[in-house]
Design a protein around this motif. Structure first.
Motif, PDB file in Angstrom:
ATOM      1  N   ASP A 265      38.842  49.625  41.575  1.00  0.00           N
ATOM      2  CA  ASP A 265      38.292  48.806  40.486  1.00  0.00           C
ATOM      3  C   ASP A 265      39.393  48.006  39.800  1.00  0.00           C
ATOM      4  OD1 ASP A 265      35.488  49.825  40.540  1.00  0.00           O
ATOM      5  OD2 ASP A 265      36.495  51.694  40.055  1.00  0.00           O
ATOM      6  N   HIS A 266      40.549  48.638  39.590  1.00  0.00           N
ATOM      7  CA  HIS A 266      41.681  47.933  38.985  1.00  0.00           C
ATOM      8  C   HIS A 266      42.157  46.800  39.883  1.00  0.00           C
ATOM      9  CE1 HIS A 266      42.666  51.892  36.666  1.00  0.00           C
ATOM     10  NE2 HIS A 266      41.635  51.259  36.167  1.00  0.00           N
ATOM     11  N   LEU A 267      42.222  47.060  41.189  1.00  0.00           N
ATOM     12  CA  LEU A 267      42.612  46.002  42.136  1.00  0.00           C
ATOM     13  C   LEU A 267      41.604  44.854  42.103  1.00  0.00           C
ATOM     14  CD1 LEU A 267      43.720  48.196  45.169  1.00  0.00           C
ATOM     15  CD2 LEU A 267      45.203  46.731  43.786  1.00  0.00           C
ATOM     16  N   ARG A 268      40.341  45.190  41.996  1.00  0.00           N
ATOM     17  CA  ARG A 268      39.292  44.164  41.945  1.00  0.00           C
ATOM     18  C   ARG A 268      39.421  43.300  40.701  1.00  0.00           C
ATOM     19  NH1 ARG A 268      32.890  45.871  41.871  1.00  0.00           N
ATOM     20  NH2 ARG A 268      31.960  43.775  41.971  1.00  0.00           N
ATOM     21  N   ILE A 269      39.584  43.949  39.557  1.00  0.00           N
ATOM     22  CA  ILE A 269      39.720  43.194  38.304  1.00  0.00           C
ATOM     23  C   ILE A 269      40.962  42.309  38.341  1.00  0.00           C
ATOM     24  CG2 ILE A 269      40.088  43.402  35.810  1.00  0.00           C
ATOM     25  CD1 ILE A 269      38.540  46.091  35.990  1.00  0.00           C
ATOM     26  N   ALA A 270      42.098  42.880  38.763  1.00  0.00           N
ATOM     27  CA  ALA A 270      43.347  42.106  38.816  1.00  0.00           C
ATOM     28  C   ALA A 270      43.228  40.942  39.790  1.00  0.00           C
ATOM     29  CB  ALA A 270      44.505  43.021  39.217  1.00  0.00           C
ATOM     30  N   GLY A 271      42.591  41.173  40.927  1.00  0.00           N
ATOM     31  CA  GLY A 271      42.424  40.095  41.902  1.00  0.00           C
ATOM     32  C   GLY A 271      41.560  38.967  41.379  1.00  0.00           C
ATOM     33  N   ILE A 272      40.461  39.315  40.721  1.00  0.00           N
ATOM     34  CA  ILE A 272      39.583  38.278  40.151  1.00  0.00           C
ATOM     35  C   ILE A 272      40.302  37.544  39.024  1.00  0.00           C
ATOM     36  CG2 ILE A 272      37.456  37.891  38.845  1.00  0.00           C
ATOM     37  CD1 ILE A 272      36.197  40.190  40.425  1.00  0.00           C
ATOM     38  N   GLY A 273      41.057  38.289  38.217  1.00  0.00           N
ATOM     39  CA  GLY A 273      41.827  37.647  37.146  1.00  0.00           C
ATOM     40  C   GLY A 273      42.858  36.679  37.690  1.00  0.00           C
ATOM     41  N   GLY A 274      43.608  37.099  38.715  1.00  0.00           N
ATOM     42  CA  GLY A 274      44.603  36.214  39.313  1.00  0.00           C
ATOM     43  C   GLY A 274      43.972  35.006  39.962  1.00  0.00           C
ATOM     44  N   GLY A 275      42.853  35.204  40.662  1.00  0.00           N
ATOM     45  CA  GLY A 275      42.160  34.071  41.271  1.00  0.00           C
ATOM     46  C   GLY A 275      41.635  33.091  40.235  1.00  0.00           C
ATOM     47  N   GLY A 276      41.064  33.641  39.157  1.00  0.00           N
ATOM     48  CA  GLY A 276      40.569  32.771  38.087  1.00  0.00           C
ATOM     49  C   GLY A 276      41.680  31.996  37.412  1.00  0.00           C
ATOM     50  N   ALA A 277      42.837  32.648  37.238  1.00  0.00           N
ATOM     51  CA  ALA A 277      43.973  31.976  36.601  1.00  0.00           C
ATOM     52  C   ALA A 277      44.437  30.791  37.434  1.00  0.00           C
ATOM     53  CB  ALA A 277      45.120  32.963  36.404  1.00  0.00           C
ATOM     54  N   ASN A 278      44.503  30.963  38.753  1.00  0.00           N
ATOM     55  CA  ASN A 278      44.933  29.863  39.611  1.00  0.00           C
ATOM     56  C   ASN A 278      43.864  28.796  39.764  1.00  0.00           C
ATOM     57  OD1 ASN A 278      47.719  30.414  40.825  1.00  0.00           O
ATOM     58  ND2 ASN A 278      46.715  32.390  41.074  1.00  0.00           N
ATOM     59  N   LEU A 279      42.642  29.143  39.431  1.00  0.00           N
ATOM     60  CA  LEU A 279      41.566  28.164  39.515  1.00  0.00           C
ATOM     61  C   LEU A 279      41.470  27.318  38.249  1.00  0.00           C
ATOM     62  CD1 LEU A 279      39.160  27.189  41.260  1.00  0.00           C
ATOM     63  CD2 LEU A 279      37.743  28.850  40.040  1.00  0.00           C
ATOM     64  N   ILE A 280      41.503  27.962  37.078  1.00  0.00           N
ATOM     65  CA  ILE A 280      41.259  27.215  35.840  1.00  0.00           C
ATOM     66  C   ILE A 280      42.348  27.385  34.776  1.00  0.00           C
ATOM     67  CG2 ILE A 280      38.751  27.280  36.116  1.00  0.00           C
ATOM     68  CD1 ILE A 280      38.689  29.584  34.068  1.00  0.00           C
ATOM     69  N   ASN A 281      43.397  28.156  35.025  1.00  0.00           N
ATOM     70  CA  ASN A 281      44.462  28.480  34.065  1.00  0.00           C
ATOM     71  C   ASN A 281      44.249  29.903  33.552  1.00  0.00           C
ATOM     72  OD1 ASN A 281      45.437  28.513  30.927  1.00  0.00           O
ATOM     73  ND2 ASN A 281      46.843  27.338  32.176  1.00  0.00           N
ATOM     74  N   ASN A 282      45.364  30.593  33.295  1.00  0.00           N
ATOM     75  CA  ASN A 282      45.275  32.020  32.993  1.00  0.00           C
ATOM     76  C   ASN A 282      44.623  32.336  31.648  1.00  0.00           C
ATOM     77  OD1 ASN A 282      47.543  31.008  31.582  1.00  0.00           O
ATOM     78  ND2 ASN A 282      48.586  32.968  31.653  1.00  0.00           N
ATOM     79  N   LEU A 283      44.810  31.478  30.644  1.00  0.00           N
ATOM     80  CA  LEU A 283      44.253  31.803  29.335  1.00  0.00           C
ATOM     81  C   LEU A 283      42.722  31.746  29.319  1.00  0.00           C
ATOM     82  CD1 LEU A 283      45.185  32.758  26.610  1.00  0.00           C
ATOM     83  CD2 LEU A 283      45.301  30.383  25.849  1.00  0.00           C
ATOM     84  N   PRO A 284      42.090  30.648  29.785  1.00  0.00           N
ATOM     85  CA  PRO A 284      40.617  30.681  29.842  1.00  0.00           C
ATOM     86  C   PRO A 284      40.087  31.738  30.805  1.00  0.00           C
ATOM     87  CG  PRO A 284      41.480  28.687  30.866  1.00  0.00           C
ATOM     88  CD  PRO A 284      42.613  29.321  30.148  1.00  0.00           C
ATOM     89  N   ALA A 285      40.844  32.035  31.869  1.00  0.00           N
ATOM     90  CA  ALA A 285      40.415  33.101  32.780  1.00  0.00           C
ATOM     91  C   ALA A 285      40.375  34.434  32.057  1.00  0.00           C
ATOM     92  CB  ALA A 285      41.350  33.168  33.988  1.00  0.00           C
TER      93      ALA A 285
END
Length: 359
Positions: A265-285
């Motif tokens: 679950d931690h890997l999943r959350i971190a992966g989605i967070g990292g992907g979102g950051a590279n997609l739209i920027n880390n703060l809005p992610a």
């Protein structure tokens, strides 16, 4: 409606106050010559060995990021290490890459190291505040730093060979001021660690340094630049993401992130967070994913691993990366975007899962 606005203000206002205050501290430190002195000491302490100079830059970048935030490392330390490289004849690319990567990956340890951490601190208050944050953050923070340093050494080991001749120290117009500012910056670290509210500590330091500068060099006050546009943009971003969350975003992301608290679950959350950051920027992610991860300190830290350590692939993933790129281009250090992308993807692909595994 009123309660949601109040909650948003309670979370966002201390973050914005900290951003302004720590910027003032960093600006005065630069004006006083603290960063230039640190770079000179590193060059002298390395004894002419390039690899030792690089290791000391690692220490400087890590310490600066942890205590004064990642943007300070990107904006103020990067020009210093490039100048040191030029004055000693060392290749500036490994040193510049070191400040970039550690500005991001070393930003987990303290709440003040990254704005996303400060936002998360609002929720950590229900789990024990600063003590709870540090208890879950120190292992992934250390893991991210170690992976970063090892990969930097592997990628740049050929450029880090050889020796150089240390350059003489640049003259300082006001050594007492520099010494006093340096002491304040050093003391901020322990103050942040013991749990003083970051906004309070940073504001106190900023006011003290402004008073010192007014006494020693009143004209220099005009050279301090505060990022008011950034503050307004972040405030607007908070409001927009919260509004979208209330409409549909919270439900969608809660389903994507899940509700477990195990390693996968931690890997999943971190992966989605990292992907979102590279997609739209880390703060809005972070802001978008926060409601789905704020039910436990471990899940919240997993999200911070993703949005702090992960945004290394594209320039817009982190404001620190954009600021770093601007400084490098102005100083004539150009690193191809393709190189930044594949090396950043390699680091994110290694550091994010390793850090998430040790939460």
């Amino acid at each position: 409606m009123m309660s949601s606005v109040t909650a948003l203000l309670e979370q966002a206002l201390p973050v914005l106050i900290f951003l302004v205050s720590i910027t003032v501290v960093a600006e005065i430190a630069e004006l006083a010559g603290v960063f230039a002195l640190a770079g000179h000491w590193a060059a002298r302490a390395a004894g002419g060995r390039t690899v030792l100079l690089w290791l000391l830059v690692v220490v400087l970048a890590t310490g600066c990021t942890i205590v004064l935030s990642l943007d300070t490392t990107a904006v103020l330390l990067t020009p210093v290490v490039i100048a040191v490289a030029r004055r000693t004849g060392v290749d500036p690319v490994p040193l510049a890459m070191t400040t970039l990567w550690l500005a991001n990956t070393a930003s987990l340890l303290l709440p003040v190291s990254n704005l996303s951490n400060l936002l998360a601190l609002h929720h950590f208050s229900q789990f024990g505040g600063h003590r709870s944050y540090l208890s879950v953050a120190w292992r992934p923070a250390l893991a991210a730093i170690v992976v970063t340093v090892l990969l930097l050494a592997l990628l740049h080991h050929r450029r880090l060979r050889g020796r150089y001749s240390p350059a003489p120290e640049e003259p300082c117009a006001d050594r007492p001021l520099r010494a006093m500012v340096a002491v304040v910056c050093v003391l901020l670290g322990p103050v942040f660690v013991v749990g003083v509210m970051p906004a309070v500590a940073a504001t106190g330091a900023a006011l003290l340094l402004l008073a010192l500068l007014a006494v020693r060099d009143r004209q220099a006050l005009r050279r301090i630049r505060v990022p008011w546009r950034m503050v307004l943009a972040i405030a607007a971003l908070f409001a927009v993401v919260r509004w979208l969350g209330g409409l549909f975003l919270d439900r969608w992301l809660a389903a994507a992130v899940g509700s477990g608290n195990g390693v996968l679950d931690h890997l999943r959350i971190a992966g989605i967070g990292g992907g979102g950051a590279n997609l739209i920027n880390n703060l809005p992610a972070y802001l978008a994913l926060e409601p789905a991860a704020a039910d436990s300190p471990e899940r919240l830290l997993a999200l911070l691993v993703g949005v702090n350590v992960g945004p290394l692939v594209v320039l817009w993933a982190s404001l620190a990366t954009l600021l770093w790129r601007d400084r490098c281009v102005r100083l004539g250090v150009r690193i191809p975007l393709t190189t930044l992308a594949w090396q950043g993807a390699l680091l994110a692909g290694l550091a994010v899962p390793v850090a998430a595994l040790v939460i």
